[in-house]
Scaffold this motif. Sequence first.
Motif, PDB file in Angstrom:
ATOM      1  N   ASP A 120      51.048 -19.402  49.189  1.00 56.58           N
ATOM      2  CA  ASP A 120      51.031 -17.990  49.593  1.00 56.58           C
ATOM      3  C   ASP A 120      51.932 -17.227  48.640  1.00 56.58           C
ATOM      4  N   VAL A 121      51.336 -16.293  47.913  1.00 59.02           N
ATOM      5  CA  VAL A 121      52.074 -15.643  46.824  1.00 59.02           C
ATOM      6  C   VAL A 121      52.151 -14.133  47.036  1.00 59.02           C
ATOM      7  N   ILE A 122      53.366 -13.603  46.865  1.00 56.97           N
ATOM      8  CA  ILE A 122      53.514 -12.136  46.858  1.00 56.97           C
ATOM      9  C   ILE A 122      53.940 -11.732  45.457  1.00 56.97           C
ATOM     10  N   CYS A 123      53.151 -10.873  44.831  1.00 53.05           N
ATOM     11  CA  CYS A 123      53.502 -10.345  43.508  1.00 53.05           C
ATOM     12  C   CYS A 123      54.164  -8.988  43.691  1.00 53.05           C
ATOM     13  N   VAL A 124      55.315  -8.832  43.062  1.00 56.58           N
ATOM     14  CA  VAL A 124      56.093  -7.597  43.212  1.00 56.58           C
ATOM     15  C   VAL A 124      56.177  -6.868  41.878  1.00 56.58           C
ATOM     16  N   ASP A 125      56.142  -5.551  41.942  1.00 53.23           N
ATOM     17  CA  ASP A 125      56.415  -4.788  40.725  1.00 53.23           C
ATOM     18  C   ASP A 125      57.071  -3.470  41.105  1.00 53.23           C
ATOM     19  N   VAL A 126      57.859  -2.915  40.158  1.00 56.58           N
ATOM     20  CA  VAL A 126      58.443  -1.590  40.398  1.00 56.58           C
ATOM     21  C   VAL A 126      57.447  -0.483  40.072  1.00 56.58           C
ATOM     22  N   ASP A 127      56.385  -0.851  39.376  1.00 48.98           N
ATOM     23  CA  ASP A 127      55.388   0.135  38.973  1.00 48.98           C
ATOM     24  C   ASP A 127      54.407   0.342  40.144  1.00 48.98           C
ATOM     25  N   ARG A 128      54.655   1.431  40.882  1.00 45.34           N
ATOM     26  CA  ARG A 128      53.875   1.668  42.108  1.00 45.34           C
ATOM     27  C   ARG A 128      52.395   1.848  41.807  1.00 45.34           C
ATOM     28  N   GLU A 129      52.112   2.520  40.687  1.00 45.13           N
ATOM     29  CA  GLU A 129      50.708   2.765  40.345  1.00 45.13           C
ATOM     30  C   GLU A 129      49.975   1.431  40.114  1.00 45.13           C
ATOM     31  N   LYS A 130      50.663   0.507  39.430  1.00 44.76           N
ATOM     32  CA  LYS A 130      50.065  -0.817  39.172  1.00 44.76           C
ATOM     33  C   LYS A 130      49.769  -1.532  40.494  1.00 44.76           C
ATOM     34  N   ILE A 131      50.730  -1.496  41.409  1.00 41.49           N
ATOM     35  CA  ILE A 131      50.553  -2.178  42.698  1.00 41.49           C
ATOM     36  C   ILE A 131      49.445  -1.501  43.516  1.00 41.49           C
ATOM     37  N   ASP A 132      49.408  -0.165  43.488  1.00 39.39           N
ATOM     38  CA  ASP A 132      48.341   0.548  44.214  1.00 39.39           C
ATOM     39  C   ASP A 132      46.972   0.149  43.683  1.00 39.39           C
ATOM     40  N   ARG A 133      46.866   0.078  42.368  1.00 40.10           N
ATOM     41  CA  ARG A 133      45.579  -0.305  41.760  1.00 40.10           C
ATOM     42  C   ARG A 133      45.196  -1.710  42.186  1.00 40.10           C
ATOM     43  N   LEU A 134      46.166  -2.622  42.139  1.00 37.46           N
ATOM     44  CA  LEU A 134      45.866  -4.007  42.536  1.00 37.46           C
ATOM     45  C   LEU A 134      45.441  -4.063  43.998  1.00 37.46           C
ATOM     46  N   ASN A 135      46.092  -3.255  44.829  1.00 34.43           N
ATOM     47  CA  ASN A 135      45.727  -3.248  46.251  1.00 34.43           C
ATOM     48  C   ASN A 135      44.359  -2.613  46.499  1.00 34.43           C
ATOM     49  N   ARG A 136      43.894  -1.805  45.539  1.00 34.66           N
ATOM     50  CA  ARG A 136      42.524  -1.251  45.639  1.00 34.66           C
ATOM     51  C   ARG A 136      41.506  -2.206  45.023  1.00 34.66           C
ATOM     52  N   GLY A 137      41.981  -3.340  44.509  1.00 36.08           N
ATOM     53  CA  GLY A 137      41.063  -4.321  43.911  1.00 36.08           C
ATOM     54  C   GLY A 137      40.837  -4.097  42.431  1.00 36.08           C
ATOM     55  N   GLU A 138      41.634  -3.210  41.819  1.00 35.95           N
ATOM     56  CA  GLU A 138      41.488  -2.983  40.370  1.00 35.95           C
ATOM     57  C   GLU A 138      42.496  -3.856  39.633  1.00 35.95           C
ATOM     58  N   VAL A 139      42.063  -4.467  38.539  1.00 33.64           N
ATOM     59  CA  VAL A 139      42.987  -5.303  37.764  1.00 33.64           C
ATOM     60  C   VAL A 139      43.466  -4.496  36.558  1.00 33.64           C
ATOM     61  N   PRO A 140      44.780  -4.286  36.438  1.00 34.59           N
ATOM     62  CA  PRO A 140      45.278  -3.351  35.410  1.00 34.59           C
ATOM     63  C   PRO A 140      45.227  -3.881  33.980  1.00 34.59           C
ATOM     64  N   ILE A 141      44.981  -5.184  33.794  1.00 33.40           N
ATOM     65  CA  ILE A 141      44.898  -5.711  32.423  1.00 33.40           C
ATOM     66  C   ILE A 141      43.565  -6.430  32.248  1.00 33.40           C
ATOM     67  N   PHE A 142      43.156  -6.593  30.987  1.00 37.84           N
ATOM     68  CA  PHE A 142      41.928  -7.355  30.742  1.00 37.84           C
ATOM     69  C   PHE A 142      42.310  -8.792  30.411  1.00 37.84           C
ATOM     70  N   GLU A 143      41.817  -9.702  31.197  1.00 37.17           N
ATOM     71  CA  GLU A 143      42.036 -11.127  30.937  1.00 37.17           C
ATOM     72  C   GLU A 143      40.830 -11.855  31.519  1.00 37.17           C
ATOM     73  N   PRO A 144      40.058 -12.575  30.677  1.00 35.79           N
ATOM     74  CA  PRO A 144      38.830 -13.192  31.176  1.00 35.79           C
ATOM     75  C   PRO A 144      39.051 -14.038  32.436  1.00 35.79           C
ATOM     76  N   GLY A 145      38.253 -13.775  33.473  1.00 33.50           N
ATOM     77  CA  GLY A 145      38.283 -14.568  34.705  1.00 33.50           C
ATOM     78  C   GLY A 145      39.307 -14.109  35.733  1.00 33.50           C
ATOM     79  N   LEU A 146      40.205 -13.232  35.334  1.00 34.83           N
ATOM     80  CA  LEU A 146      41.321 -12.869  36.234  1.00 34.83           C
ATOM     81  C   LEU A 146      40.853 -12.062  37.440  1.00 34.83           C
TER      82      LEU A 146
END
Length: 442
Positions: free
Chosen positions: A25-51
């Motif tokens: 069970d993993v919790i990923c933390v960041d200070v960048d709120r926009e990045k976390i909001d995007r991840l919580n909307r299902g958007e991946v902020p970087i391009f990495e095959p398969g991620l």
Amino acid sequence: MNLAVIGTGYVGLVAGACFAESGNDVICVDVDREKIDRLNRGEVPIFEPGLEELIENNTKHGRLAFTTDVVGAIQSSEVIFIAVGTPQDKDGSADLRYVLEVAETIGRNMNGPKIIVNKSTVPVGTAHQVREKIQGLTTFNFDVVSNPEFLKEGSALEDFMKPDRVVIGADSVEAAEVMRELYAPFVRTENPILVMDVKSAEVTKYASNAFLATKITFMNEIANLCEKVGGDVNQVRRGVGTDSRIGPNFLFPGVGYGGSCFPKDVRALMRIGQEHGAEFEIVTAVDRVNNNQKGRLIGKVLEHFGSPEAIRGKRFALWGLAFKPKTDDMREAPSLTVIEELNRLGATVVAYDPEAMENAKRMFAKTGAALEFAESNYSALDGADGLLIVTEWNEFRRPNFGRMSQLLRNPVIFDGRNLFEPAKMNRLGFRYYSIGRAAVGG
Ligand code: NAD
């Protein structure tokens, strides 16, 4: 196991997703709120095959979550990974500000025994600093482990899931055992988990990156020699790389290495050497040679057009912005040098990259750079006075050369990645410059 990963960038996000994939069970933390909001909307902020698929699958099953609540993440986890950036400081050393900030936050919010794992690339002695910082703030027991990361952007998932080796620097047998357990699912083909002392683990990461940077740079100098004496670096590369003591990897000449790791890690190692009275002459030369190499393509442009004045007002197509294929990362990319130099000479650049254009737009916004972005590699060529290639994306390897000659005002190609065969380019009527091979055509 309950894990927290603090810093959700290229390394933290991949590590978090891969640990979740093996059932933690993993919790990923960041200070960048926009990045976390995007991840919580299902958007991946970087391009990495398969991620994207991996994240989607693990969030859906509730094993992976994203938050800015660092205190909650620390308190609900047994193992806490620090995966924040360690950018280059003004003097070339690694800036440990973010790592030590996180250590302080951990120290202030400990609610039980924990293992703190340094995954960021950090100089020797950082685990010790992290330990001291936390020790001053808590009475709970804890261990600090060094676990450098060796993944490569572009194949990060594969590298993380099937590592050549896992390096663990630990001073406690119990902490090493927990780390072994965590990594066991990734080494089922018996690749080694190397447990060593903390300082050796910290040195191992810099030694690996500096060695790889040296290998690339060595071959770049051989390429420059080939150009002078009339050899073909591709033949030399084959002749050298088939020696099992040397091996075929990291011998491809080009316009220099870039990215978020090699340049800063080479410079950090130089600084570590200086600080400890062990001057590092090889990596000092590697850094210098690599900087020169980034300008090699511009040297060829100048050679072709005859003078800096002849370049003023010209328009050049640029294929590739990312520092290497299969990533959108542009940190210290050779394309930055190429764009800056062409602009300095008064030329405009029309760039195309399959993944890095959004990052490039952000980087160049408000700089006033004479840089345009094309919708495809072909549209970048429309009316251009020449093409420069700086990233070896697969889709650039077998283009329609007839279409290219029709679109280019001037059929000249400056290939910084040796994608094409000179003899063929000559036959097709291009003037073709590459690295470590004689220019042909025209
Ligand atoms: P990155 O810049 O992509 O990500 C770092 C993240 O940390 C950012 O999202 C940032 O917002 C976050 N952060 C900063 N301070 C924070 C804080 N106090 N709390 C929570 N989050 C915070 O960096 P990266 O490329 O993932 O690299 C991380 C480390 O791993 C570096 O030391 C790097 O040298 C090393 N590394 C990188 C690679 C790679 O290929 N990118 C490979 C191996 C090792």
